[in-house]
Design a protein around this motif. Structure first.
Motif, mmCIF file in Angstrom:
data_model
loop_
_atom_site.group_PDB
_atom_site.id
_atom_site.type_symbol
_atom_site.label_atom_id
_atom_site.label_comp_id
_atom_site.label_asym_id
_atom_site.label_seq_id
_atom_site.Cartn_x
_atom_site.Cartn_y
_atom_site.Cartn_z
ATOM 1 N N SER A 1 0.842 -1.200 0.000
ATOM 2 C CA SER A 1 0.000 0.000 0.000
ATOM 3 C C SER A 1 0.877 1.250 0.000
ATOM 4 O O SER A 1 2.060 1.191 0.337
ATOM 5 C CB SER A 1 -0.906 -0.007 1.229
ATOM 6 N N PRO A 2 0.318 2.386 -0.366
ATOM 7 C CA PRO A 2 1.098 3.624 -0.323
ATOM 8 C C PRO A 2 1.611 3.948 1.080
ATOM 9 O O PRO A 2 2.719 4.453 1.232
ATOM 10 C CB PRO A 2 0.113 4.692 -0.806
ATOM 11 N N ARG A 3 0.831 3.638 2.098
ATOM 12 C CA ARG A 3 1.292 3.879 3.470
ATOM 13 C C ARG A 3 2.506 3.022 3.787
ATOM 14 O O ARG A 3 3.477 3.489 4.390
ATOM 15 C CB ARG A 3 0.178 3.592 4.460
ATOM 16 N N ALA A 4 2.476 1.754 3.379
ATOM 17 C CA ALA A 4 3.617 0.865 3.628
ATOM 18 C C ALA A 4 4.855 1.344 2.881
ATOM 19 O O ALA A 4 5.971 1.301 3.414
ATOM 20 C CB ALA A 4 3.270 -0.562 3.225
ATOM 21 N N ARG B 1 5.523 4.426 2.121
ATOM 22 C CA ARG B 1 6.024 5.619 2.814
ATOM 23 C C ARG B 1 6.797 5.242 4.074
ATOM 24 O O ARG B 1 7.808 5.866 4.400
ATOM 25 C CB ARG B 1 4.864 6.542 3.154
ATOM 26 N N VAL B 2 6.330 4.232 4.794
ATOM 27 C CA VAL B 2 7.047 3.790 5.992
ATOM 28 C C VAL B 2 8.409 3.211 5.615
ATOM 29 O O VAL B 2 9.428 3.500 6.253
ATOM 30 C CB VAL B 2 6.196 2.767 6.777
ATOM 31 N N LEU C 1 8.481 9.605 -0.517
ATOM 32 C CA LEU C 1 7.514 10.004 0.505
ATOM 33 C C LEU C 1 6.360 10.795 -0.095
ATOM 34 O O LEU C 1 5.215 10.661 0.334
ATOM 35 C CB LEU C 1 8.201 10.833 1.590
ATOM 36 N N PRO D 1 4.512 7.759 -3.398
ATOM 37 C CA PRO D 1 5.055 6.432 -3.091
ATOM 38 C C PRO D 1 5.001 5.486 -4.298
ATOM 39 O O PRO D 1 3.936 5.107 -4.762
ATOM 40 C CB PRO D 1 4.171 5.936 -1.953
#
Length: 107
Positions: free
Chosen positions: A23-26, A28-29, A82, A85
Motif C-alpha cells: 500500500s502507499p502507506r507501507a 512511505r514507511v 515520501l 510512493p
C-alpha cells in the motif's frame, strides 16, 4: 463463473492492480526507514573516507565525490518516495544508500 486467463478476456472496467502490492502507506514507511539507512551509510562512507585519508595517500579522488553525491541523490529519491510512493523509488533509495560506502571503499 470462469476465471479469465488473458487480459483481453476481462470485462471492461475491471481493476488490473496487483492485490499483493504494498500500500502507499507501507511504501512511505519503508521510504522513511530508508532515511535511517542513508544516515548509517553516511557514517560508513565518512569513516571509509577518513580512514583512507589517514592510511592512504591523503588525497580524495573521484569515487569519494561520487559516494557523497550518491547519498544526496538517495535522499532526494527518498523525499520523492515520501511524496509519491512508488516501489521503484523506494528500491532506488536503498540501492543508492548501499552504493555510497562501496564507492568510498573503491577509492
Amino acid at each position: 463463473m470462469t476465471t479469465p486467463t488473458d487480459l483481453t478476456d476481462r470485462p471492461h472496467g475491471t481493476d488490473l492492480t496487483d492485490p499483493y502490492a504494498p500500500s502507499p502507506r507501507a511504501l512511505r514507511v519503508i521510504a522513511g526507514c530508508g532515511f535511517l539507512l542513508l544516515a548509517a551509510c553516511f557514517v560508513a562512507t565518512f569513516i571509509a573516507v577518513l580512514s583512507d585519508a589517514i592510511q592512504g595517500d591523503g588525497a580524495a579522488k573521484g569515487f569519494v565525490t561520487a559516494a557523497f553525491w550518491t547519498l544526496v541523490v538517495g535522499a532526494l529519491t527518498g523525499v520523492a518516495a515520501l511524496i509519491a510512493p512508488r516501489k521503484g523509488l523506494v528500491i532506488a533509495q536503498y540501492v543508492l544508500a548501499i552504493t555510497a560506502p562501496v564507492l568510498a571503499l573503491m577509492d
